[in-house]
Design a protein around this motif. Structure first.
Motif, PDB file in Angstrom:
ATOM      1  N   ASN A 157      83.478   5.385  60.321  1.00 31.10           N
ATOM      2  CA  ASN A 157      82.650   6.642  60.074  1.00 31.10           C
ATOM      3  C   ASN A 157      82.373   7.271  61.456  1.00 31.10           C
ATOM      4  O   ASN A 157      81.661   6.505  62.387  1.00 31.10           O
ATOM      5  N   PHE A 158      82.734   8.503  61.805  1.00 31.07           N
ATOM      6  CA  PHE A 158      81.971   9.091  63.092  1.00 31.07           C
ATOM      7  C   PHE A 158      81.902  10.720  62.852  1.00 31.07           C
ATOM      8  O   PHE A 158      82.565  11.067  61.777  1.00 31.07           O
ATOM      9  N   THR A 159      81.377  11.304  63.779  1.00 30.71           N
ATOM     10  CA  THR A 159      81.075  12.748  63.850  1.00 30.71           C
ATOM     11  C   THR A 159      82.083  13.377  64.741  1.00 30.71           C
ATOM     12  O   THR A 159      82.101  12.574  65.761  1.00 30.71           O
ATOM     13  N   PRO A 160      82.751  14.472  64.579  1.00 29.80           N
ATOM     14  CA  PRO A 160      83.605  15.085  65.466  1.00 29.80           C
ATOM     15  C   PRO A 160      82.750  15.167  66.861  1.00 29.80           C
ATOM     16  O   PRO A 160      81.636  15.484  66.918  1.00 29.80           O
ATOM     17  N   GLY A 161      83.639  14.969  67.901  1.00 30.42           N
ATOM     18  CA  GLY A 161      82.994  15.017  69.366  1.00 30.42           C
ATOM     19  C   GLY A 161      82.293  13.676  69.814  1.00 30.42           C
ATOM     20  O   GLY A 161      81.855  13.694  71.147  1.00 30.42           O
TER      21      GLY A 161
ATOM     22  N   PRO B 248      85.526   4.723  78.154  1.00 30.95           N
ATOM     23  CA  PRO B 248      85.058   5.641  77.278  1.00 30.95           C
ATOM     24  C   PRO B 248      86.097   6.726  76.809  1.00 30.95           C
ATOM     25  O   PRO B 248      86.837   7.307  77.805  1.00 30.95           O
ATOM     26  N   ILE B 249      86.192   6.662  75.728  1.00 30.16           N
ATOM     27  CA  ILE B 249      87.330   7.866  75.267  1.00 30.16           C
ATOM     28  C   ILE B 249      86.869   8.504  73.960  1.00 30.16           C
ATOM     29  O   ILE B 249      86.143   8.099  73.066  1.00 30.16           O
ATOM     30  N   GLY B 250      86.954   9.977  74.172  1.00 29.44           N
ATOM     31  CA  GLY B 250      86.688  10.804  72.836  1.00 29.44           C
ATOM     32  C   GLY B 250      87.655  10.514  71.688  1.00 29.44           C
ATOM     33  O   GLY B 250      88.562  10.465  71.800  1.00 29.44           O
ATOM     34  N   LEU B 251      87.011  10.622  70.534  1.00 28.83           N
ATOM     35  CA  LEU B 251      87.888  10.639  69.199  1.00 28.83           C
ATOM     36  C   LEU B 251      88.530  11.821  69.025  1.00 28.83           C
ATOM     37  O   LEU B 251      88.116  12.922  69.177  1.00 28.83           O
ATOM     38  N   ALA B 252      89.718  11.548  68.687  1.00 27.58           N
ATOM     39  CA  ALA B 252      90.744  12.936  68.851  1.00 27.58           C
ATOM     40  C   ALA B 252      91.255  12.966  67.341  1.00 27.58           C
ATOM     41  O   ALA B 252      92.373  13.503  67.114  1.00 27.58           O
ATOM     42  N   SER B 253      90.401  12.643  66.309  1.00 28.59           N
ATOM     43  CA  SER B 253      91.168  13.030  64.828  1.00 28.59           C
ATOM     44  C   SER B 253      89.842  13.419  64.104  1.00 28.59           C
ATOM     45  O   SER B 253      88.676  13.333  64.481  1.00 28.59           O
ATOM     46  N   SER B 254      90.044  13.975  62.691  1.00 28.21           N
ATOM     47  CA  SER B 254      89.063  14.394  61.964  1.00 28.21           C
ATOM     48  C   SER B 254      88.439  13.276  61.208  1.00 28.21           C
ATOM     49  O   SER B 254      89.203  12.376  60.711  1.00 28.21           O
ATOM     50  N   PRO B 255      87.050  13.076  61.153  1.00 31.18           N
ATOM     51  CA  PRO B 255      86.650  12.104  60.369  1.00 31.18           C
ATOM     52  C   PRO B 255      86.686  12.119  58.621  1.00 31.18           C
ATOM     53  O   PRO B 255      86.684  11.282  57.969  1.00 31.18           O
TER      54      PRO B 255
ATOM     55  N   GLY C   3      77.110   8.640  71.020  1.00 33.03           N
ATOM     56  CA  GLY C   3      76.831   9.972  71.422  1.00 33.03           C
ATOM     57  C   GLY C   3      76.544  10.872  70.207  1.00 33.03           C
ATOM     58  O   GLY C   3      76.585  10.454  68.997  1.00 33.03           O
ATOM     59  N   ASN C   4      76.318  12.343  70.576  1.00 26.42           N
ATOM     60  CA  ASN C   4      75.595  12.881  69.351  1.00 26.42           C
ATOM     61  C   ASN C   4      76.891  13.744  68.597  1.00 26.42           C
ATOM     62  O   ASN C   4      76.629  13.930  67.445  1.00 26.42           O
ATOM     63  N   GLY C   5      78.049  14.132  69.212  1.00 21.09           N
ATOM     64  CA  GLY C   5      78.982  14.998  68.562  1.00 21.09           C
ATOM     65  C   GLY C   5      78.737  16.319  68.378  1.00 21.09           C
ATOM     66  O   GLY C   5      77.691  16.854  69.049  1.00 21.09           O
ATOM     67  N   PHE C   6      79.466  17.082  67.848  1.00 16.02           N
ATOM     68  CA  PHE C   6      79.238  18.554  67.782  1.00 16.02           C
ATOM     69  C   PHE C   6      78.084  18.939  66.818  1.00 16.02           C
ATOM     70  O   PHE C   6      78.009  18.287  65.674  1.00 16.02           O
ATOM     71  N   ASP C   7      77.558  19.963  66.779  1.00 14.36           N
ATOM     72  CA  ASP C   7      76.427  20.418  66.070  1.00 14.36           C
ATOM     73  C   ASP C   7      76.953  21.345  64.776  1.00 14.36           C
ATOM     74  O   ASP C   7      77.296  22.258  64.808  1.00 14.36           O
TER      75      ASP C   7
ATOM     76  N   ARG D 162      90.131  18.163  69.405  1.00 17.69           N
ATOM     77  CA  ARG D 162      90.935  18.092  68.491  1.00 17.69           C
ATOM     78  C   ARG D 162      90.085  17.421  66.886  1.00 17.69           C
ATOM     79  O   ARG D 162      90.191  17.634  65.841  1.00 17.69           O
ATOM     80  N   SER D 163      89.029  16.501  67.179  1.00 13.51           N
ATOM     81  CA  SER D 163      88.469  16.001  66.012  1.00 13.51           C
ATOM     82  C   SER D 163      87.494  17.318  65.494  1.00 13.51           C
ATOM     83  O   SER D 163      87.408  17.321  64.061  1.00 13.51           O
TER      84      SER D 163
END
Ligand code: FES
Length: 283
Positions: free
Chosen positions: A48-52, A66-73, A109-113, A135-136
């Motif tokens: 489970n994660f939040t986009p961003g 460190p790598i940003g997640l690139a798909s939708s949760p 990290g926080n992810g997008f609001d 892309r997430s």
């Protein structure tokens, strides 16, 4: 007991540096330097994660990045990352393929609001590899399209062969409920789209004051896009920048990502423009 030094410091506490194994379900070289991996937890537990948000991805014997997640949760069966092969660790990871293992910590990290975006227009401005972490969010908006008003994506790359996620782009070019605009700096003979700066795409669409904008790409792009958005009347609280640079530990311990009093890994990687306007070093 602490695994590192034998002290009793860690007793009863979770070791936040302990990575978990993931299996590579799919690996595709998408550009000369970037490889797209689809992953699943080795124990098949949900992730489970939040986009961003970001991950720390490691390979034993080489290290961690460190790598940003690139798909939708929302798509829970697996999750994606894209690795640009630019150093020892990333080049080693990019030698791996389907069935191999990687190790991850996070998400961090926080992810997008998303709360501030729901019910509003959303504009994503992605330059180069900046399309990967955004892309997430893009996929999330596509998956929950009814929760957002107009959705617009600007995507700029050096040249056509640097474009990634070709299936996504083909879908967005045709989708009636997405305004997708793309540009390149250096076209090839087959390129039929726009040529020039990503900021020139603002002429092709209307950005209203209730738009929430997200910017991710090379530092030089941030400044010009932010200037354009400010000129169009967007409040600094509604402009988000995704900064993923200079991270190491990912959990606020090493200080590597610190910009004045902000830690990119724990306060970000997504910041409101208003939060970094005075941080000269941030961009
Ligand atoms: S990456 Fe270590 S403190 Fe942020």
């Amino acid at each position: 007991m602490c695994d590192n030094c034998g002290c009793s410091e860690m007793e009863g506490r979770e070791n936040i540096f302990l990575p978990k194994e993931v299996k590579i379900l799919r690996a595709e070289q998408v550009t000369e330097h970037e490889k797209h991996f689809t992953l699943r937890m080795a124990d098949e537990s949900p992730f489970n994660f939040t986009p961003g948000q970001i991950l720390e991805v490691s390979m034993f014997g080489f290290g961690e990045i460190p790598i940003g997640l690139a798909s939708s949760p929302v798509r829970t069966a697996s999750f994606d990352i894209v690795i640009r092969g630019v150093g020892r660790v990333s080049n080693a990871i990019n030698q791996l393929g389907k069935g191999d293992s990687l190790f991850i910590r996070g998400p961090y990290g926080n992810g997008f609001d998303l709360e501030n975006m729901r019910g509003n227009n959303v504009l994503v401005v992605a330059g180069g590899i900046g399309l990967c972490p955004t892309r997430s969010l893009i996929q999330y908006i596509i998956d929950r399209r009814e929760e957002f008003k107009n959705f617009t994506l600007f995507y700029g790359t050096k040249d056509p062969k640097s474009q990634m996620f070709h299936d996504d782009l083909a879908y967005m070019r045709k989708a009636a409920d997405i305004q997708y605009f793309e540009t390149v700096d250096r076209p090839d003979d087959n390129w039929q789209g726009h040529v020039g700066l990503i900021t020139e795409l603002f002429k092709r669409t209307e950005v209203t004051a209730d738009t929430r904008a997200v910017i991710c790409g090379p530092p030089i792009m941030f400044k010009f896009v932010m200037r354009e958005l400010h000129t169009l009347g967007l409040a600094a609280d509604n402009i988000y920048v995704d900064l993923e640079r200079r991270m190491k530990c990912g959990v606020g311990k090493c200080g590597h990502c610190q910009i004045n009093d902000q830690y990119v890994c724990t306060d970000g990687p997504v910041f409101k423009s208003s939060e970094i306007d005075n941080l000269e070093e941030a961009l």
